[in-house]
Design an enzyme around this catalytic site. Structure first.
Site, PDB file in Angstrom:
ATOM      1  CB  SER A   1      -0.072  -4.982   7.555  1.00 48.60           C
ATOM      2  OG  SER A   1       0.345  -4.232   8.678  1.00 48.60           O
TER       3      SER A   1
ATOM      4  CG  ASP B   1      -0.989  -0.008   8.112  1.00 49.87           C
ATOM      5  OD1 ASP B   1      -1.816   0.881   8.388  1.00 49.87           O
ATOM      6  OD2 ASP B   1       0.217   0.226   7.931  1.00 49.87           O
TER       7      ASP B   1
ATOM      8  CE  LYS C   1       0.839   1.291   4.461  1.00 55.66           C
ATOM      9  NZ  LYS C   1       1.557   2.534   4.844  1.00 55.66           N
TER      10      LYS C   1
ATOM     11  N   PRO D   1       8.804  -4.354   0.147  1.00 54.89           N
ATOM     12  CG  PRO D   1       9.528  -2.292  -0.651  1.00 54.89           C
ATOM     13  CD  PRO D   1       8.380  -3.248  -0.734  1.00 54.89           C
ATOM     14  CB  VAL D   2      11.629  -6.073   4.990  1.00 56.02           C
ATOM     15  CG1 VAL D   2      11.620  -6.275   6.505  1.00 56.02           C
ATOM     16  CG2 VAL D   2      11.268  -7.370   4.269  1.00 56.02           C
ATOM     17  CB  ALA D   3      11.611  -2.212   8.017  1.00 55.71           C
TER      18      ALA D   3
END
Length: 300
Positions: A105, A138, A10, A96-98
């Site tokens: 989520s 989220d 998102k 993408p992570v973080a």
């Protein structure tokens, strides 16, 4: 038997943040747009579960214990229906992570829908959304996708009309940012200020409904962006590079550090992406469109 669910990333085209509440959360007016970058969650029976594995970009940063939202989703659904969460959850990462794009989520929502199909629990949409809200602010949007206004702490959703396809370029940063840390920095920067109640921008909602990228570009904003830039000042150079390459607008996505750039059309998006790749201000670049569908069973 196994079940695979695909679930989107998102971007927050508006993120209005209110003052900290007594419970530590913040009231939000959060306009979500799902975009076509996807994780896939595959579930299969596994005695003694749950257990989780992961592959794909940045997979090494994904927790493989009970803090993973996919595991928590499986456990929550199993507890409600009085069954054991004996399941192997495999996550194929592409979000993408973080990065402020709700990858964790998404995995929680994907695991919830996949386990419901695997176990035949036949949970209603309302039950699934209720579990999602318990998991995180989220997660409900990751389940429904499309475009929506999130209020409360973001978990109360109202679907929004979109009149066309929006073209986005995402620049991934060299390191991650902690969402709680960004909110703490927001609170620090807001000390002594009168923080208004967050409300959705009518101009922004109208731009989404009309499918007008120029009007949307004029209305996007993110109240967490100053906090993200305070913790990660290098993002300013990425934002400048994207805007100078012809993006209609650029902003930090959610709590960051991914930066999102709105382009007028596919050709403009490719031009912005190429300029960002050569700018030396980001780790990698992705092009995607929105809105995208929410969590979807793709094989069973």
């Amino acid at each position: 038997m196994s079940v695979t669910v695909r679930v989107p990333a998102k971007v927050n085209v508006q993120l209005a943040v209110g003052a900290a509440r007594p419970d530590g959360f913040h009231d939000l007016a959060n306009v979500f747009l799902a975009v076509g970058l996807y994780d896939e969650v595959t579930v299969a029976p596994s005695p003694g579960g749950p257990r989780v594995t992961c592959d794909g970009p940045d997979a090494g940063q994904v927790p493989l214990d009970r803090t993973n939202l996919a595991v928590r989703a499986a456990e929550a659904l199993a507890a409600r229906h009085g069954i054991r969460p004996d399941v192997h959850l495999h996550i194929t990462k592409d979000i993408p992570v973080a990065g402020g794009m709700a990858g964790g989520s998404a995995d929680g929502a994907g695991a919830l829908l996949a386990c419901d199909a695997l176990w035949g629990t036949n949970a209603s949409r309302d039950e699934l959304l209720d579990i999602c809200a318990e998991l995180g602010s989220d997660v409900p949007f990751s389940l429904v996708g499309g475009a929506a206004l999130g209020t409360g702490r973001g978990e109360k959703l109202r679907a929004l009309e979109t009149g066309g396809t929006f073209h986005w370029v995402f620049a991934m940063a060299a390191r991650g940012l902690s969402t709680p840390a960004v909110f703490r920095e927001f609170d620090r920067l807001a000390q002594g200020l009168d923080i208004p109640e967050p409300v959705a921008s009518e101009a922004l909602l109208g731009a989404l409904a009309e499918g007008d990228p120029d009007a949307l570009a004029a209305a996007v904003y993110n109240d967490l962006q100053p906090a993200a830039l305070s913790l990660f000042p290098e993002l300013a150079a990425t934002l400048a590079a994207g805007r100078s390459a012809g993006a209609l607008a650029g902003l930090v996505s959610g709590s960051g550090p991914t930066t999102a750039f709105l382009a007028r059309d596919p050709e403009s998006a490719l031009k912005v992406a190429e300029s960002l790749r050569s700018s030396g201000t980001c780790r990698s670049v992705r092009v995607a469109t929105g809105p995208a569908p929410g969590a979807t069973v793709v094989s069973a």
